[in-house]
Scaffold this motif. Structure first.
Motif, PDB file in Angstrom:
ATOM      1  N   ARG A  15     -29.200 -18.540   9.017  1.00 22.89           N
ATOM      2  CA  ARG A  15     -29.144 -17.166   8.485  1.00 22.89           C
ATOM      3  C   ARG A  15     -30.485 -16.450   8.659  1.00 22.89           C
ATOM      4  O   ARG A  15     -30.528 -15.275   8.994  1.00 22.89           O
TER       5      ARG A  15
ATOM      6  N   ASN B 197     -24.391  -7.979  22.698  1.00 22.34           N
ATOM      7  CA  ASN B 197     -25.638  -7.198  22.657  1.00 22.34           C
ATOM      8  C   ASN B 197     -26.780  -7.944  23.342  1.00 22.34           C
ATOM      9  O   ASN B 197     -27.865  -7.390  23.485  1.00 22.34           O
ATOM     10  N   ALA B 198     -26.524  -9.182  23.769  1.00 23.20           N
ATOM     11  CA  ALA B 198     -27.546  -9.940  24.498  1.00 23.20           C
ATOM     12  C   ALA B 198     -27.449  -9.562  25.967  1.00 23.20           C
ATOM     13  O   ALA B 198     -26.774 -10.225  26.763  1.00 23.20           O
TER      14      ALA B 198
ATOM     15  N   GLY C 118     -27.445  -6.344  11.909  1.00 25.00           N
ATOM     16  CA  GLY C 118     -26.030  -6.718  11.818  1.00 25.00           C
ATOM     17  C   GLY C 118     -25.101  -5.554  11.546  1.00 25.00           C
ATOM     18  O   GLY C 118     -23.919  -5.761  11.233  1.00 25.00           O
TER      19      GLY C 118
ATOM     20  N   ARG D  97     -30.881 -15.446  12.299  1.00 25.18           N
ATOM     21  CA  ARG D  97     -30.056 -14.275  12.614  1.00 25.18           C
ATOM     22  C   ARG D  97     -30.626 -13.011  11.985  1.00 25.18           C
ATOM     23  O   ARG D  97     -30.616 -11.930  12.599  1.00 25.18           O
TER      24      ARG D  97
ATOM     25  N   GLN E  49     -12.935  -8.783  15.721  1.00 28.12           N
ATOM     26  CA  GLN E  49     -12.996  -8.437  14.287  1.00 28.12           C
ATOM     27  C   GLN E  49     -11.813  -7.576  13.840  1.00 28.12           C
ATOM     28  O   GLN E  49     -11.720  -7.228  12.670  1.00 28.12           O
TER      29      GLN E  49
ATOM     30  N   HIS F  66     -25.529 -21.434  24.418  1.00 26.35           N
ATOM     31  CA  HIS F  66     -25.126 -20.273  25.219  1.00 26.35           C
ATOM     32  C   HIS F  66     -25.337 -20.564  26.712  1.00 26.35           C
ATOM     33  O   HIS F  66     -26.067 -21.487  27.067  1.00 26.35           O
TER      34      HIS F  66
ATOM     35  N   PHE G 190     -27.187  -1.198  17.309  1.00 24.98           N
ATOM     36  CA  PHE G 190     -26.888  -2.355  16.440  1.00 24.98           C
ATOM     37  C   PHE G 190     -28.216  -2.863  15.892  1.00 24.98           C
ATOM     38  O   PHE G 190     -29.132  -3.191  16.653  1.00 24.98           O
TER      39      PHE G 190
ATOM     40  N   MET H 229     -33.542 -12.043  14.201  1.00 29.73           N
ATOM     41  CA  MET H 229     -33.103 -11.500  15.498  1.00 29.73           C
ATOM     42  C   MET H 229     -32.440 -10.134  15.318  1.00 29.73           C
ATOM     43  O   MET H 229     -32.513  -9.270  16.198  1.00 29.73           O
ATOM     44  N   GLY H 230     -31.820  -9.933  14.155  1.00 31.65           N
ATOM     45  CA  GLY H 230     -31.161  -8.655  13.864  1.00 31.65           C
ATOM     46  C   GLY H 230     -32.145  -7.512  13.668  1.00 31.65           C
ATOM     47  O   GLY H 230     -31.749  -6.343  13.659  1.00 31.65           O
TER      48      GLY H 230
HETATM   49  P1  NAD Z   1     -25.688 -11.189  12.792  1.00 32.96           P
HETATM   50  O1  NAD Z   1     -26.518 -10.915  11.593  1.00 32.96           O
HETATM   51  O2  NAD Z   1     -25.025 -12.497  12.949  1.00 32.96           O
HETATM   52  O3  NAD Z   1     -26.550 -10.928  14.109  1.00 32.96           O
HETATM   53  C1  NAD Z   1     -27.882 -10.480  14.100  1.00 32.96           C
HETATM   54  C2  NAD Z   1     -28.542 -10.962  15.373  1.00 32.96           C
HETATM   55  O4  NAD Z   1     -28.624 -12.382  15.368  1.00 32.96           O
HETATM   56  C3  NAD Z   1     -27.786 -10.628  16.650  1.00 32.96           C
HETATM   57  O5  NAD Z   1     -28.089  -9.339  17.127  1.00 32.96           O
HETATM   58  C4  NAD Z   1     -28.254 -11.728  17.586  1.00 32.96           C
HETATM   59  O6  NAD Z   1     -29.510 -11.366  18.135  1.00 32.96           O
HETATM   60  C5  NAD Z   1     -28.459 -12.916  16.672  1.00 32.96           C
HETATM   61  N1  NAD Z   1     -27.292 -13.822  16.661  1.00 32.96           N
HETATM   62  C6  NAD Z   1     -26.221 -13.770  15.822  1.00 32.96           C
HETATM   63  N2  NAD Z   1     -25.368 -14.777  16.098  1.00 32.96           N
HETATM   64  C7  NAD Z   1     -25.920 -15.461  17.129  1.00 32.96           C
HETATM   65  C8  NAD Z   1     -25.517 -16.596  17.851  1.00 32.96           C
HETATM   66  N3  NAD Z   1     -24.383 -17.271  17.557  1.00 32.96           N
HETATM   67  N4  NAD Z   1     -26.310 -17.021  18.849  1.00 32.96           N
HETATM   68  C9  NAD Z   1     -27.478 -16.385  19.147  1.00 32.96           C
HETATM   69  N5  NAD Z   1     -27.909 -15.301  18.486  1.00 32.96           N
HETATM   70  C10 NAD Z   1     -27.145 -14.866  17.497  1.00 32.96           C
HETATM   71  O7  NAD Z   1     -24.658  -9.992  12.948  1.00 32.96           O
HETATM   72  P2  NAD Z   1     -23.121  -9.972  12.629  1.00 32.96           P
HETATM   73  O8  NAD Z   1     -22.710  -8.546  12.548  1.00 32.96           O
HETATM   74  O9  NAD Z   1     -22.832 -10.877  11.486  1.00 32.96           O
HETATM   75  O10 NAD Z   1     -22.455 -10.578  13.957  1.00 32.96           O
HETATM   76  C11 NAD Z   1     -21.066 -10.637  14.072  1.00 32.96           C
HETATM   77  C12 NAD Z   1     -20.660 -11.880  14.816  1.00 32.96           C
HETATM   78  O11 NAD Z   1     -21.065 -11.780  16.187  1.00 32.96           O
HETATM   79  C13 NAD Z   1     -21.278 -13.168  14.270  1.00 32.96           C
HETATM   80  O12 NAD Z   1     -20.303 -14.188  14.341  1.00 32.96           O
HETATM   81  C14 NAD Z   1     -22.408 -13.450  15.244  1.00 32.96           C
HETATM   82  O13 NAD Z   1     -22.699 -14.830  15.360  1.00 32.96           O
HETATM   83  C15 NAD Z   1     -21.855 -12.883  16.529  1.00 32.96           C
HETATM   84  N6  NAD Z   1     -22.968 -12.446  17.417  1.00 32.96           N
HETATM   85  C16 NAD Z   1     -23.324 -13.309  18.396  1.00 32.96           C
HETATM   86  C17 NAD Z   1     -24.378 -12.984  19.230  1.00 32.96           C
HETATM   87  C18 NAD Z   1     -24.759 -13.939  20.310  1.00 32.96           C
HETATM   88  O14 NAD Z   1     -24.096 -14.943  20.504  1.00 32.96           O
HETATM   89  N7  NAD Z   1     -25.800 -13.705  21.088  1.00 32.96           N
HETATM   90  C19 NAD Z   1     -25.029 -11.775  19.094  1.00 32.96           C
HETATM   91  C20 NAD Z   1     -24.633 -10.892  18.056  1.00 32.96           C
HETATM   92  C21 NAD Z   1     -23.589 -11.267  17.218  1.00 32.96           C
END
Ligand code: NAD
Ligand code: FAD
Length: 152
Positions: free
Chosen positions: A4, A34-35, A146, A7, A85, A123, A143, A10-11
């Motif tokens: 958490r 978004n990556a 989150g 994330r 979603q 990944h 974005f 990174m957010g």
């Molecule tokens: P969040 O708070 O999970 O995401 C914030 C940031 O964390 C993202 O912009 C990304 O940089 C990073 N992140 C989140 N999940 C990741 C993952 N599994 N691997 C690598 N980086 C990650 O935001 P949210 O609104 O709760 O996201 C919605 C869903 O989308 C969640 O399940 C999240 O895991 C997924 N997501 C994945 C990635 C990713 O794989 N790169 C990026 C964004 C969101």
């Protein structure tokens, strides 16, 4: 370190939002990402990072191609939908650009051939060589922390 916390950190890096699309045997698949980043001007390379469990990962491996559509501020609903979603199945009408399915009215549509694929933890980083692109005016979907944000 807690997932958490990572994330949350990174957010704090504000991004735009894209929908990645590909096509295998006539079947189109879309996924929100978004990556995404620009990598090289000569040759023109971009990078996307796709989770190992995503259907998109398997499909890009098969097709060797993908397209990126950069969403505009009115396309939040499409972002939520292609992130899984919104549960009801929709009949999405894709545009065709350079023989690839893309999101209509996006700020950018670009098409790529996979130039390289690198497994990085849970990944795969796909580096794509850009084969064509087109650009439209408009405001981006942002974005941050989150949540979707207006950029201007
Ligand atoms: P969040 O708070 O999970 O995401 C914030 C940031 O964390 C993202 O912009 C990304 O940089 C990073 N992140 C989140 N999940 C990741 C993952 N599994 N691997 C690598 N980086 C990650 O935001 P949210 O609104 O709760 O996201 C919605 C869903 O989308 C969640 O399940 C999240 O895991 C997924 N997501 C994945 C990635 C990713 O794989 N790169 C990026 C964004 C969101
Ligand atoms: P699926 O869950 O299989 O598909 C997503 C949804 O799209 C489903 O509802 C599916 O029915 C629908 N769909 C797909 N194709 C079609 C079609 N042709 N017609 C109609 N409906 C269709 N994950 C990453 O790995 N990398 C990222 O950079 C990334 N960034 C994200 C950024 C944001 C803002 C958000 C919200 C999520 C992000 N995710 C990212 C998470 C990712 O979008 C979801 O985990 C996604 O559901 C996994 O992809 P999938 O290929 O398994 O999609």
């Amino acid at each position: 370190m807690e997932d958490r916390l990572f994330r949350t950190a990174m957010g704090k890096f504000a991004t735009g939002v894209t929908v990645i699309t590909t096509k295998v045997g006539g079947n189109v698949h879309g996924m929100t990402a978004n990556a995404f980043m620009s990598v090289s001007l000569n040759p023109k390379l971009v990078l996307i990072s796709i989770g190992e469990k995503a259907n998109m990962n398997r499909l890009i491996k098969q097709s060797g191609k993908f397209a990126v559509s950069v969403l505009n501020e009115s396309q939040q609903d499409l972002s939520a939908y292609f992130a899984g979603q919104i549960k009801e199945e929709r009949d999405v009408k894709f545009d065709t650009f350079n023989h690839m399915p893309v999101i209509k009215d996006a700020l950018v549509n670009l098409t790529c051939n996979v130039h390289d694929a690198v497994i990085a933890g849970d990944h795969t980083l796909y580096i794509g060589e850009v084969t064509d692109l087109r650009v439209q005016d408009g405001e981006p979907l942002g974005f941050f922390e989150g949540k979707y944000k207006k950029v201007v």
